[in-house]
Design an enzyme around this catalytic site. Structure first.
Site, PDB file in Angstrom:
ATOM      1  N   ASN A  94      -6.158 -17.670  -6.313  1.00 52.71           N
ATOM      2  CA  ASN A  94      -7.574 -17.379  -6.108  1.00 52.71           C
ATOM      3  C   ASN A  94      -7.896 -15.934  -6.513  1.00 52.71           C
ATOM      4  OD1 ASN A  94      -9.878 -16.353  -4.646  1.00 52.71           O
ATOM      5  ND2 ASN A  94      -9.862 -18.255  -3.465  1.00 52.71           N
ATOM      6  N   ALA A  95      -8.751 -15.782  -7.541  1.00 54.18           N
ATOM      7  CA  ALA A  95      -9.053 -14.454  -8.084  1.00 54.18           C
ATOM      8  C   ALA A  95      -9.750 -13.568  -7.056  1.00 54.18           C
ATOM      9  CB  ALA A  95      -9.919 -14.594  -9.330  1.00 54.18           C
ATOM     10  N   ASP A 130      -3.140 -17.999   4.883  1.00 52.71           N
ATOM     11  CA  ASP A 130      -3.756 -19.294   5.134  1.00 52.71           C
ATOM     12  C   ASP A 130      -4.931 -19.045   6.058  1.00 52.71           C
ATOM     13  OD1 ASP A 130      -3.725 -22.139   4.631  1.00 52.71           O
ATOM     14  OD2 ASP A 130      -3.415 -22.354   6.784  1.00 52.71           O
ATOM     15  N   SER A 131      -6.038 -19.702   5.770  1.00 48.70           N
ATOM     16  CA  SER A 131      -7.235 -19.412   6.552  1.00 48.70           C
ATOM     17  C   SER A 131      -8.064 -20.661   6.746  1.00 48.70           C
ATOM     18  CB  SER A 131      -8.055 -18.332   5.840  1.00 48.70           C
ATOM     19  OG  SER A 131      -8.376 -18.747   4.533  1.00 48.70           O
ATOM     20  N   PHE A 146     -18.137 -18.108  -0.241  1.00 50.99           N
ATOM     21  CA  PHE A 146     -17.649 -19.414  -0.705  1.00 50.99           C
ATOM     22  C   PHE A 146     -17.481 -20.307   0.521  1.00 50.99           C
ATOM     23  CE2 PHE A 146     -13.177 -19.280   0.710  1.00 50.99           C
ATOM     24  CZ  PHE A 146     -13.077 -17.946   1.059  1.00 50.99           C
ATOM     25  N   GLY A 147     -17.053 -21.532   0.281  1.00 53.18           N
ATOM     26  CA  GLY A 147     -16.677 -22.433   1.367  1.00 53.18           C
ATOM     27  C   GLY A 147     -17.738 -22.576   2.448  1.00 53.18           C
ATOM     28  N   HIS A 203     -12.056 -11.954   8.626  1.00 53.05           N
ATOM     29  CA  HIS A 203     -10.732 -12.336   9.104  1.00 53.05           C
ATOM     30  C   HIS A 203      -9.665 -11.902   8.104  1.00 53.05           C
ATOM     31  CE1 HIS A 203     -12.621 -15.149   6.499  1.00 53.05           C
ATOM     32  NE2 HIS A 203     -11.674 -16.054   6.497  1.00 53.05           N
TER      33      HIS A 203
HETATM   34  P1  IMP Z   1      -6.983 -21.309   2.073  1.00 55.87           P
HETATM   35  O1  IMP Z   1      -6.600 -20.243   3.030  1.00 55.87           O
HETATM   36  O2  IMP Z   1      -7.154 -20.797   0.671  1.00 55.87           O
HETATM   37  O3  IMP Z   1      -6.125 -22.519   2.183  1.00 55.87           O
HETATM   38  O4  IMP Z   1      -8.456 -21.733   2.447  1.00 55.87           O
HETATM   39  C1  IMP Z   1      -8.783 -22.563   3.504  1.00 55.87           C
HETATM   40  C2  IMP Z   1     -10.233 -22.940   3.502  1.00 55.87           C
HETATM   41  O5  IMP Z   1     -10.838 -22.291   4.609  1.00 55.87           O
HETATM   42  C3  IMP Z   1     -11.065 -22.545   2.311  1.00 55.87           C
HETATM   43  O6  IMP Z   1     -11.033 -23.481   1.288  1.00 55.87           O
HETATM   44  C4  IMP Z   1     -12.441 -22.507   2.938  1.00 55.87           C
HETATM   45  O7  IMP Z   1     -12.913 -23.807   3.067  1.00 55.87           O
HETATM   46  C5  IMP Z   1     -12.178 -21.995   4.327  1.00 55.87           C
HETATM   47  N1  IMP Z   1     -12.349 -20.549   4.396  1.00 55.87           N
HETATM   48  C6  IMP Z   1     -11.388 -19.626   4.588  1.00 55.87           C
HETATM   49  N2  IMP Z   1     -11.919 -18.387   4.584  1.00 55.87           N
HETATM   50  C7  IMP Z   1     -13.243 -18.545   4.383  1.00 55.87           C
HETATM   51  C8  IMP Z   1     -14.322 -17.610   4.246  1.00 55.87           C
HETATM   52  O8  IMP Z   1     -14.178 -16.382   4.295  1.00 55.87           O
HETATM   53  N3  IMP Z   1     -15.522 -18.150   4.005  1.00 55.87           N
HETATM   54  C9  IMP Z   1     -15.736 -19.479   3.916  1.00 55.87           C
HETATM   55  N4  IMP Z   1     -14.781 -20.391   4.013  1.00 55.87           N
HETATM   56  C10 IMP Z   1     -13.520 -19.923   4.252  1.00 55.87           C
END
Ligand code: IMP
Length: 198
Positions: free
Chosen positions: A10-11, A70-71, A153-154, A181
């Site tokens: 992820n850029a 991971d988030s 995003f997201g 976070h």
């Molecule tokens: P990963 O940590 O790249 O696996 O991301 C997990 C998912 O959590 C992402 O695809 C988003 O759906 C959501 N997510 C994590 N951090 C954020 C944020 O800062 N904003 C919005 N969605 C987030």
């Protein structure tokens, strides 16, 4: 100069980590830049477990410090869902417009006090000697009543923070990095790396 490989494609995350580690004497590489092309099965039950799974997998391919994150979003009213399934919620290929609307529908008519939510981020590091470090941080907020903003995003358009009285999709990248976070977890990991002589 020491090398840190960040296990992401992820850029946006690469930009953020480079900014936060800019004053350290390290070269930060993405997985691709480090020549690592592996599929990682993130089947941990917690953010920390998933971050460790990713960091260990990449660490087995390179001779460098490896970081992975991971988030996700926890909505209290939904028993902390989507949690570690945030990216896969309603299907990996489902748009966030649909995912966000589904959460808004589930919370329809629910009072603000019961709409509490948080973004959580865990960061794991594996050092070249095999030592493992963990940092986790969260940003508290609530699910708004409608999506707002076009940044981020997201789940950003439905996640509101009291400090600004708006969604995190309405914040500038600098404002979001300061309270997010991921920003907080990365800064906590940086402190640990410095203590370990990196
Ligand atoms: P990963 O940590 O790249 O696996 O991301 C997990 C998912 O959590 C992402 O695809 C988003 O759906 C959501 N997510 C994590 N951090 C954020 C944020 O800062 N904003 C919005 N969605 C987030």
């Amino acid at each position: 100069m020491k090398k840190i490989v960040f296990a992401t494609g992820n850029a946006g995350k690469m930009r953020e980590i480079r900014e936060i580690l800019a004053d350290m004497d390290v070269e930060v590489l993405s997985m691709k830049e480090a020549g690592v092309r592996i599929e990682i099965c993130e089947d941990g039950a917690t953010f920390e477990e998933n971050a460790l799974i990713k960091a260990r997998a990449v660490a087995s391919c390179v001779d460098a410090i490896v970081l992975a994150d991971d988030s996700g979003l926890e909505v209290d009213y939904l028993d902390r869902a989507p949690g570690v399934y945030s990216a896969r919620y309603l299907g990996e290929d489902t748009s966030y417009e649909v995912k966000n609307q589904a959460i808004l529908d589930k919370l329809f008519g629910v009072r603000k006090e019961q709409r509490s939510a948080r973004f959580v981020c865990a960061i794991a590091a594996v050092l070249p000697d095999g030592e493992e470090l963990l940092a986790q941080a969260a940003i508290e907020g609530y699910i708004g009543e409608k999506p707002a903003g076009s940044g981020g995003f997201g789940y950003d358009p439905i996640f509101y923070v009291d400090a600004y009285g708006c969604s995190t999709a309405e914040l500038s990248p600098e404002q979001k990095n300061e309270i997010s976070h991921r920003g907080k977890a990365l800064r906590a990991m940086k402190e640990q790396l410095l203590l370990h002589g990196v």
